[in-house]
Design a protein around this motif. Structure first.
Motif, short mmCIF file in Angstrom:
data_model
loop_
_atom_site.label_atom_id
_atom_site.label_comp_id
_atom_site.label_asym_id
_atom_site.label_seq_id
_atom_site.Cartn_x
_atom_site.Cartn_y
_atom_site.Cartn_z
N ASP A 1 0.87 -0.95 -0.22
CA ASP A 1 -0.17 0.13 0.21
C ASP A 1 1.27 1.20 -0.14
O ASP A 1 0.31 2.30 -0.05
CB ASP A 1 -1.17 0.10 1.24
N GLY A 2 2.32 1.16 0.13
CA GLY A 2 2.88 2.35 -0.35
C GLY A 2 3.71 2.63 0.79
O GLY A 2 4.50 3.65 1.24
N LEU A 3 3.24 1.87 2.65
CA LEU A 3 3.69 2.56 3.64
C LEU A 3 5.21 1.95 3.61
O LEU A 3 5.96 0.32 2.81
CB LEU A 3 2.71 1.63 4.67
N GLU A 4 5.97 3.16 3.96
CA GLU A 4 7.74 2.65 4.51
C GLU A 4 8.01 2.81 5.96
O GLU A 4 7.91 3.30 6.19
CB GLU A 4 7.87 3.33 3.92
N VAL A 5 8.64 1.79 5.26
CA VAL A 5 9.42 1.36 6.86
C VAL A 5 11.11 1.18 7.28
O VAL A 5 11.51 0.51 6.36
CB VAL A 5 9.00 0.18 7.01
N VAL A 6 11.20 2.42 7.77
CA VAL A 6 12.66 2.30 7.37
C VAL A 6 13.24 2.72 8.65
O VAL A 6 13.47 2.59 9.65
CB VAL A 6 13.36 3.99 7.08
N VAL A 7 14.53 1.32 8.42
CA VAL A 7 14.86 0.72 10.00
C VAL A 7 16.81 0.71 9.93
O VAL A 7 16.75 0.85 8.66
CB VAL A 7 15.17 -0.60 9.73
N ALA A 8 17.08 1.19 10.60
CA ALA A 8 18.79 2.18 10.89
C ALA A 8 18.58 1.94 12.48
O ALA A 8 18.06 2.27 13.56
CB ALA A 8 18.29 3.46 10.51
N ASN A 9 20.48 1.96 12.35
CA ASN A 9 21.07 2.76 14.00
C ASN A 9 20.54 4.01 14.04
O ASN A 9 20.08 4.51 13.19
CB ASN A 9 22.17 1.85 14.38
N ALA A 10 20.34 3.46 15.82
CA ALA A 10 19.88 5.13 16.79
C ALA A 10 20.68 6.25 16.06
O ALA A 10 19.08 7.63 15.54
CB ALA A 10 19.49 4.93 17.56
N SER A 11 21.31 6.36 15.74
CA SER A 11 22.33 8.09 15.55
C SER A 11 22.00 8.62 14.12
O SER A 11 21.66 9.45 14.25
CB SER A 11 23.65 7.66 15.82
N GLN A 12 21.08 7.72 13.04
CA GLN A 12 20.71 7.85 12.12
C GLN A 12 18.70 8.71 11.96
O GLN A 12 18.70 9.34 10.76
CB GLN A 12 21.19 6.65 10.25
N LEU A 13 18.52 8.28 12.86
CA LEU A 13 17.22 8.72 12.85
C LEU A 13 16.82 9.43 13.94
O LEU A 13 17.51 9.72 15.16
CB LEU A 13 16.70 8.00 12.93
N GLU A 14 16.07 10.43 13.75
CA GLU A 14 15.84 12.13 14.46
C GLU A 14 15.55 11.12 15.75
O GLU A 14 16.02 12.09 16.86
CB GLU A 14 14.51 13.04 14.02
N LYS A 15 14.31 10.71 15.87
CA LYS A 15 14.59 10.34 17.53
C LYS A 15 14.51 9.37 18.51
O LYS A 15 14.80 8.83 19.25
CB LYS A 15 12.51 9.86 17.06
N GLY A 16 15.97 8.68 17.56
CA GLY A 16 16.43 7.68 18.50
C GLY A 16 16.60 6.43 18.37
O GLY A 16 15.71 5.83 17.37
N MET A 17 16.38 5.61 19.26
CA MET A 17 15.82 4.52 19.07
C MET A 17 14.08 4.27 19.97
O MET A 17 14.19 5.58 20.13
CB MET A 17 16.56 4.06 20.96
N GLY A 18 13.95 3.64 19.72
CA GLY A 18 12.26 3.24 19.12
C GLY A 18 11.02 3.02 17.55
O GLY A 18 11.97 2.98 17.27
#
Length: 432
Positions: A298-315
């Motif tokens: 359906d077009g949903l994107e799920v980004v998986v990354a180590n925490a330092s690469q994401l705005e909210k970090g872990m979670g």
């Protein structure tokens, strides 16, 4: 807000009181009679397994009768603990899991071995009629995961994965908020997992610790000489584990896909965002930095990354089509507008059933034969996201996935990376 609420802290925080098991007539104890108790064995009694079993040891309707580990130091310590709990000397000790699982008096087992052992032990356990509380990730590779699911189904076994966040308050609240459309239609999910991961440096020609059967510890994995790595730090070696990404995929990614209603299917496209390694660490070969994107039908994107690469970090963070969002992690949560968090389900809206706790629920389901909150099929699908991400990153290209047939489309090289040949005598076909 970031937290560092660990699995060990969770186990300590939810620990049940100690109950002694003594043989008395059933008319005195009623439902607590020995014949009504679930008899358990433990396979893998290191730090995680020992912590898990602390939960079951505290239940009045459970008796722990046996333990198994290829490290004699571990089984000696665990037997001492169990015998003290029950004030007897009855806990049986095994090095070979098959001997424990062949016992007809064992109803269920807890499995907390290194990842590369999960499939062989759990397939054998299923054929011997045992229900399983199994640690995550579900299996070391995707093909083994499907084999375990099939073995459990064929033998009518109950399975609960150690993805305990499903039984924890703030994660459950976040799932209800997302399911009930408080941020609108979800367009993107960001899954932040731990950075890096490395232990002490391996030591060539290190002496094998007394009481450790190194060849048995390796089991289905390719043989390699002992280099001082087996406790905890095994997870940084891809022959045995999958680094921080695979260690945590069944926690935050599980919650992310559960809330989105995608935990029983799979993505159709997985695109590598690159990975990095910490060179000079000998046998440690799992990535210390990683990122990939899964796209669903359906077009949903799920980004998986180590925490330092994401705005909210872990979670796990869900982002709606209008920019509203919900984020949750261990012991912390946030929303784009504070009032969103307090939006309770209205009559007729989605509401999760109450939970008796992750470990307690497993025992209840063993008795009732009801499905657990983290059954095998779901745990396999969530773990598969990590396996597919690994393939995309290691090939450095986008892969197309048919989640119904579980085949990578048009890429035989990538498809071959979804499984591996087990070392004899641990081939799955010989254990089911």
């Amino acid at each position: 807000m970031k937290t560092s609420f660990s699995r060990r802290q969770f186990i300590q925080a939810t620990g049940a009181s100690v109950a002694l098991f003594n043989i008395v007539p059933s008319h005195v104890l009623g439902q607590n009679a020995p014949s009504n108790k679930i008899v358990m064995g433990a396979i893998g009694v290191g730090s995680q397994g020992s912590g898990n079993m602390g939960q079951f040891l505290g239940m009045q309707d459970v008796v722990v009768r046996a333990c198994c580990d290829v490290n004699k130091k571990r089984t000696d310590a665990f037997k001492t603990r169990v015998d003290k709990q029950y004030n007897n000397q009855d806990c049986l000790v095994y090095k070979d899991f098959r001997e424990l699982l062949d016992r007809p008096d064992i109803d269920a087992v807890m499995v907390a071995t290194p990842d590369h052992w999960h499939a062989a032990i759990e397939c054998y356990a299923a054929t011997r009629g045992k229900d399983i509380y199994g640690e995550k990730p579900f299996t070391h590779n995707l093909r083994d995961g499907r084999a375990v699911v099939d073995a459990l189904k064929a033998n009518g076994r109950i399975f609960q994965a150690g993805s305990w966040q499903r039984s924890t308050g703030n994660f459950r609240t976040a799932v209800e908020l997302v399911r009930n459309g408080r941020i609108g239609k979800v367009k993107r999910i960001e899954i932040g997992l731990p950075n890096g991961g490395r232990g002490h440096a391996p030591v060539a020609n290190a002496p094998i610790p007394e009481g450790l059967d190194w060849n048995f510890w390796l089991g289905p994995a390719p043989f390699r000489p002992y280099q001082g790595v087996f406790d905890w730090n095994w997870r940084w070696v891809l022959d045995w584990g999958g680094g921080q990404m695979m260690d945590w995929i069944c926690h935050h990614c599980d919650i992310g896909l559960w809330a989105a209603g995608k935990d029983r299917i799979g993505p159709t496209k997985i695109t590598s965002g690159g990975m990095e390694f910490d060179d000079g660490k000998g046998i440690y070969d799992s990535p210390t930095s990683y990122k990939y994107t899964c796209t669903y039908e359906d077009g949903l994107e799920v980004v998986v990354a180590n925490a330092s690469q994401l705005e909210k970090g872990m979670g796990a963070r869900w982002i709606g089509e209008n920019g509203e969002w919900v984020w949750v992690s261990r012991g912390g949560q946030a929303t784009s507008r504070p009032e969103i968090w307090d939006m309770k389900p209205e009559p007729g809206e989605f509401r999760l059933p109450s939970t008796s706790g992750h470990f307690r629920e497993f025992i209840d389901c063993v008795k009732s034969r009801a499905m657990t909150i983290t059954p095998a099929e779901i745990s396999h699908r969530i773990t598969s996201v990590g396996h597919l991400g690994q393939v995309a990153m290691f090939t450095g290209r986008t892969i197309n996935w048919d989640y119904k047939t579980e085949q990578i489309i048009g890429d035989p090289i990538a498809n071959a990376m979804l499984g591996r040949e087990s070392r004899a005598p641990w081939k799955l076909e010989g254990l089911v």
